[in-house]
Design a protein around this motif. Sequence first.
Motif, PDB file in Angstrom:
ATOM      1  N   GLU A  88       0.937  -1.216   0.059  1.00 56.48           N
ATOM      2  CA  GLU A  88       0.055   0.166   0.128  1.00 56.48           C
ATOM      3  C   GLU A  88       0.800   1.279  -0.002  1.00 56.48           C
ATOM      4  O   GLU A  88       0.598   2.311  -0.721  1.00 56.48           O
ATOM      5  N   ASN A  89       1.941   1.361   0.691  1.00 56.48           N
ATOM      6  CA  ASN A  89       2.809   2.255   0.844  1.00 56.48           C
ATOM      7  C   ASN A  89       3.580   2.475  -0.539  1.00 56.48           C
ATOM      8  O   ASN A  89       3.686   3.670  -0.829  1.00 56.48           O
ATOM      9  N   HIS A 149       2.449   1.781  -3.506  1.00 57.55           N
ATOM     10  CA  HIS A 149       1.646   2.558  -4.392  1.00 57.55           C
ATOM     11  C   HIS A 149       1.423   3.770  -4.218  1.00 57.55           C
ATOM     12  O   HIS A 149       1.113   4.556  -5.121  1.00 57.55           O
ATOM     13  N   LYS A 150       1.532   4.156  -2.822  1.00 60.57           N
ATOM     14  CA  LYS A 150       1.218   5.677  -2.479  1.00 60.57           C
ATOM     15  C   LYS A 150       2.644   6.521  -3.013  1.00 60.57           C
ATOM     16  O   LYS A 150       2.433   7.590  -3.615  1.00 60.57           O
ATOM     17  N   ILE A 151       3.655   5.825  -2.703  1.00 63.34           N
ATOM     18  CA  ILE A 151       5.002   6.501  -3.609  1.00 63.34           C
ATOM     19  C   ILE A 151       4.608   6.668  -4.918  1.00 63.34           C
ATOM     20  O   ILE A 151       5.216   7.884  -5.452  1.00 63.34           O
ATOM     21  N   GLU A 193       2.342   6.627  -7.003  1.00 69.09           N
ATOM     22  CA  GLU A 193       1.158   7.711  -7.335  1.00 69.09           C
ATOM     23  C   GLU A 193       1.998   9.004  -7.015  1.00 69.09           C
ATOM     24  O   GLU A 193       1.629   9.963  -7.862  1.00 69.09           O
ATOM     25  N   PHE A 194       2.437   9.384  -5.966  1.00 75.57           N
ATOM     26  CA  PHE A 194       3.054  10.566  -5.643  1.00 75.57           C
ATOM     27  C   PHE A 194       4.209  10.884  -6.699  1.00 75.57           C
ATOM     28  O   PHE A 194       4.287  12.130  -7.197  1.00 75.57           O
ATOM     29  N   ASN A 246      -3.791  17.124  -3.305  1.00 75.74           N
ATOM     30  CA  ASN A 246      -3.918  15.493  -3.361  1.00 75.74           C
ATOM     31  C   ASN A 246      -3.292  14.934  -2.204  1.00 75.74           C
ATOM     32  O   ASN A 246      -3.313  13.773  -2.278  1.00 75.74           O
ATOM     33  N   LEU A 247      -2.885  15.556  -1.125  1.00 76.50           N
ATOM     34  CA  LEU A 247      -2.481  15.067   0.234  1.00 76.50           C
ATOM     35  C   LEU A 247      -3.275  15.420   1.274  1.00 76.50           C
ATOM     36  O   LEU A 247      -3.923  16.589   1.420  1.00 76.50           O
ATOM     37  N   GLU A 283      -0.987  12.880   5.775  1.00 78.12           N
ATOM     38  CA  GLU A 283      -0.048  12.370   4.851  1.00 78.12           C
ATOM     39  C   GLU A 283       1.062  13.655   4.758  1.00 78.12           C
ATOM     40  O   GLU A 283       2.250  13.298   4.580  1.00 78.12           O
TER      41      GLU A 283
END
Length: 183
Positions: free
Chosen positions: A150-151, A153-155, A157-158, A176-177, A181
Amino acid sequence: MEGDKIDRYRAIVLGQRSGTEKQKESVARFRHAFTMLCEGFTPMQTAKDLITTFEVGETMALRIVRDSVAVFGDANRFSKRGMKVANYERLMKLAQRCEERGEFSTARLLIKDANELLGLTNDDEEHLENPNQWMRPDGFIIMTDPKALENAHKIIEFETQDAEVIDEEEGTIPDNLSESEAG
Protein backbone atom coordinates in the motif's frame (compact mmCIF):
# COMPACT_ATOMS: atom_id res chain seq x y z
CA MET A 1 53.03 10.06 -35.75
CA GLU A 2 53.10 6.62 -37.33
CA GLY A 3 49.89 5.04 -38.62
CA ASP A 4 49.98 2.20 -36.08
CA LYS A 5 50.34 4.64 -33.20
CA ILE A 6 47.43 6.73 -34.48
CA ASP A 7 45.26 3.63 -34.67
CA ARG A 8 46.23 2.64 -31.12
CA TYR A 9 45.32 6.07 -29.76
CA ARG A 10 42.05 6.12 -31.70
CA ALA A 11 41.19 2.69 -30.25
CA ILE A 12 41.81 4.08 -26.75
CA VAL A 13 39.65 7.13 -27.47
CA LEU A 14 36.84 4.92 -28.79
CA GLY A 15 37.07 2.60 -25.78
CA GLN A 16 38.03 -0.35 -27.95
CA ARG A 17 41.30 -0.77 -26.12
CA SER A 18 42.64 0.09 -22.70
CA GLY A 19 45.94 1.90 -22.77
CA THR A 20 48.82 2.31 -20.39
CA GLU A 21 48.81 5.24 -17.98
CA LYS A 22 51.24 7.08 -20.27
CA GLN A 23 48.97 6.50 -23.28
CA LYS A 24 45.92 7.69 -21.33
CA GLU A 25 47.84 10.82 -20.36
CA SER A 26 48.71 11.39 -24.03
CA VAL A 27 45.05 10.96 -25.00
CA ALA A 28 44.08 13.55 -22.36
CA ARG A 29 46.60 15.97 -23.88
CA PHE A 30 45.34 15.27 -27.41
CA ARG A 31 41.74 15.78 -26.29
CA HIS A 32 42.65 19.06 -24.58
CA ALA A 33 44.43 20.32 -27.69
CA PHE A 34 41.64 19.21 -30.01
CA THR A 35 39.01 20.86 -27.83
CA MET A 36 40.90 24.14 -27.97
CA LEU A 37 41.22 23.88 -31.75
CA CYS A 38 37.46 23.24 -31.97
CA GLU A 39 36.84 26.32 -29.85
CA GLY A 40 38.65 28.42 -32.42
CA PHE A 41 42.11 28.76 -30.86
CA THR A 42 45.01 28.76 -33.30
CA PRO A 43 47.58 25.95 -33.16
CA MET A 44 50.11 28.37 -31.58
CA GLN A 45 47.61 29.53 -28.93
CA THR A 46 46.81 25.88 -28.21
CA ALA A 47 50.52 25.03 -27.93
CA LYS A 48 51.08 27.91 -25.49
CA ASP A 49 48.22 26.66 -23.34
CA LEU A 50 49.63 23.11 -23.41
CA ILE A 51 53.00 24.45 -22.23
CA THR A 52 51.43 25.92 -19.08
CA THR A 53 48.71 23.33 -18.50
CA PHE A 54 50.82 20.20 -18.93
CA GLU A 55 54.25 21.73 -18.24
CA VAL A 56 55.78 20.59 -21.52
CA GLY A 57 58.27 22.28 -23.81
CA GLU A 58 57.31 24.15 -26.96
CA THR A 59 58.41 21.36 -29.31
CA MET A 60 56.39 18.77 -27.36
CA ALA A 61 53.36 21.11 -27.27
CA LEU A 62 53.49 21.51 -31.06
CA ARG A 63 53.74 17.72 -31.46
CA ILE A 64 50.69 17.29 -29.23
CA VAL A 65 48.73 19.74 -31.41
CA ARG A 66 49.84 17.92 -34.57
CA ASP A 67 49.07 14.50 -33.10
CA SER A 68 45.65 15.59 -31.82
CA VAL A 69 44.72 16.44 -35.41
CA ALA A 70 46.02 13.03 -36.51
CA VAL A 71 43.95 11.23 -33.85
CA PHE A 72 40.73 13.28 -33.90
CA GLY A 73 40.79 14.90 -37.33
CA ASP A 74 41.11 18.44 -38.59
CA ALA A 75 38.93 20.71 -36.48
CA ASN A 76 38.66 23.19 -39.34
CA ARG A 77 36.87 20.61 -41.48
CA PHE A 78 34.15 19.85 -38.98
CA SER A 79 30.61 19.46 -40.17
CA LYS A 80 27.87 21.61 -38.73
CA ARG A 81 26.83 18.69 -36.52
CA GLY A 82 30.41 18.25 -35.32
CA MET A 83 30.63 21.90 -34.35
CA LYS A 84 27.34 21.63 -32.48
CA VAL A 85 28.65 18.68 -30.50
CA ALA A 86 31.94 20.47 -29.77
CA ASN A 87 30.07 23.58 -28.58
CA TYR A 88 27.70 21.41 -26.53
CA GLU A 89 30.70 19.86 -24.77
CA ARG A 90 32.17 23.30 -24.12
CA LEU A 91 28.92 24.61 -22.65
CA MET A 92 28.60 21.54 -20.43
CA LYS A 93 32.18 21.98 -19.22
CA LEU A 94 31.46 25.62 -18.39
CA ALA A 95 28.27 24.59 -16.59
CA GLN A 96 30.24 22.10 -14.50
CA ARG A 97 32.73 24.81 -13.53
CA CYS A 98 29.85 27.10 -12.53
CA GLU A 99 28.32 24.35 -10.39
CA GLU A 100 31.66 23.79 -8.66
CA ARG A 101 31.70 27.50 -7.76
CA GLY A 102 28.10 27.43 -6.55
CA GLU A 103 26.78 29.47 -9.50
CA PHE A 104 23.80 27.20 -10.04
CA SER A 105 21.56 29.62 -11.96
CA THR A 106 24.34 30.29 -14.48
CA ALA A 107 25.00 26.55 -14.78
CA ARG A 108 21.30 25.92 -15.40
CA LEU A 109 21.24 28.50 -18.21
CA LEU A 110 24.36 27.00 -19.79
CA ILE A 111 22.85 23.51 -19.68
CA LYS A 112 19.65 24.87 -21.21
CA ASP A 113 21.64 26.52 -24.02
CA ALA A 114 23.61 23.31 -24.58
CA ASN A 115 20.43 21.25 -24.83
CA GLU A 116 18.85 23.75 -27.22
CA LEU A 117 21.98 23.62 -29.38
CA LEU A 118 21.47 19.90 -29.99
CA GLY A 119 17.70 20.23 -30.27
CA LEU A 120 17.05 18.35 -27.04
CA THR A 121 14.31 20.79 -26.05
CA ASN A 122 12.21 20.51 -29.21
CA ASP A 123 8.63 19.51 -28.47
CA ASP A 124 8.51 17.81 -31.87
CA GLU A 125 10.85 15.12 -30.59
CA GLU A 126 9.67 12.12 -28.63
CA HIS A 127 9.74 12.94 -24.93
CA LEU A 128 8.63 11.49 -21.62
CA GLU A 129 5.30 12.57 -20.22
CA ASN A 130 6.77 12.54 -16.72
CA PRO A 131 10.43 13.56 -16.28
CA ASN A 132 10.77 11.03 -13.43
CA GLN A 133 10.05 8.12 -15.78
CA TRP A 134 13.69 7.79 -16.77
CA MET A 135 14.60 7.12 -13.13
CA ARG A 136 12.30 4.16 -12.64
CA PRO A 137 13.93 0.75 -12.37
CA ASP A 138 13.18 -1.81 -15.05
CA GLY A 139 13.02 -4.74 -12.63
CA PHE A 140 10.26 -6.01 -10.37
CA ILE A 141 10.01 -5.78 -6.62
CA ILE A 142 8.13 -8.59 -4.91
CA MET A 143 6.33 -7.64 -1.69
CA THR A 144 4.30 -9.90 0.56
CA ASP A 145 3.47 -7.35 3.26
CA PRO A 146 0.12 -5.67 2.40
CA LYS A 147 1.04 -2.47 4.29
CA ALA A 148 4.34 -2.18 2.40
CA LEU A 149 2.50 -2.72 -0.87
CA GLU A 150 0.00 0.00 0.00
CA ASN A 151 2.84 2.41 0.85
CA ALA A 152 4.65 1.53 -2.38
CA HIS A 153 1.51 2.39 -4.35
CA LYS A 154 1.28 5.76 -2.57
CA ILE A 155 4.92 6.51 -3.37
CA ILE A 156 4.48 5.60 -7.04
CA GLU A 157 1.31 7.70 -7.24
CA PHE A 158 3.08 10.63 -5.61
CA GLU A 159 6.12 10.38 -7.93
CA THR A 160 3.98 10.33 -11.08
CA GLN A 161 2.01 13.46 -10.18
CA ASP A 162 3.06 16.90 -11.31
CA ALA A 163 4.77 18.79 -8.51
CA GLU A 164 2.88 21.59 -6.78
CA VAL A 165 4.54 24.47 -5.01
CA ILE A 166 3.84 24.63 -1.29
CA ASP A 167 3.64 28.13 0.11
CA GLU A 168 5.66 27.85 3.32
CA GLU A 169 4.37 31.14 4.71
CA GLU A 170 0.71 30.20 4.36
CA GLY A 171 1.39 26.54 5.08
CA THR A 172 -0.89 25.38 2.29
CA ILE A 173 -0.89 21.71 1.43
CA PRO A 174 -1.40 20.41 -2.11
CA ASP A 175 -4.95 19.23 -2.79
CA ASN A 176 -3.82 15.67 -3.42
CA LEU A 177 -2.46 15.16 0.16
CA SER A 178 -4.43 14.88 3.36
CA GLU A 179 -3.28 16.54 6.61
CA SER A 180 -1.99 13.22 7.97
CA GLU A 181 0.07 12.47 4.84
CA ALA A 182 1.58 15.97 4.69
CA GLY A 183 3.10 16.08 8.07
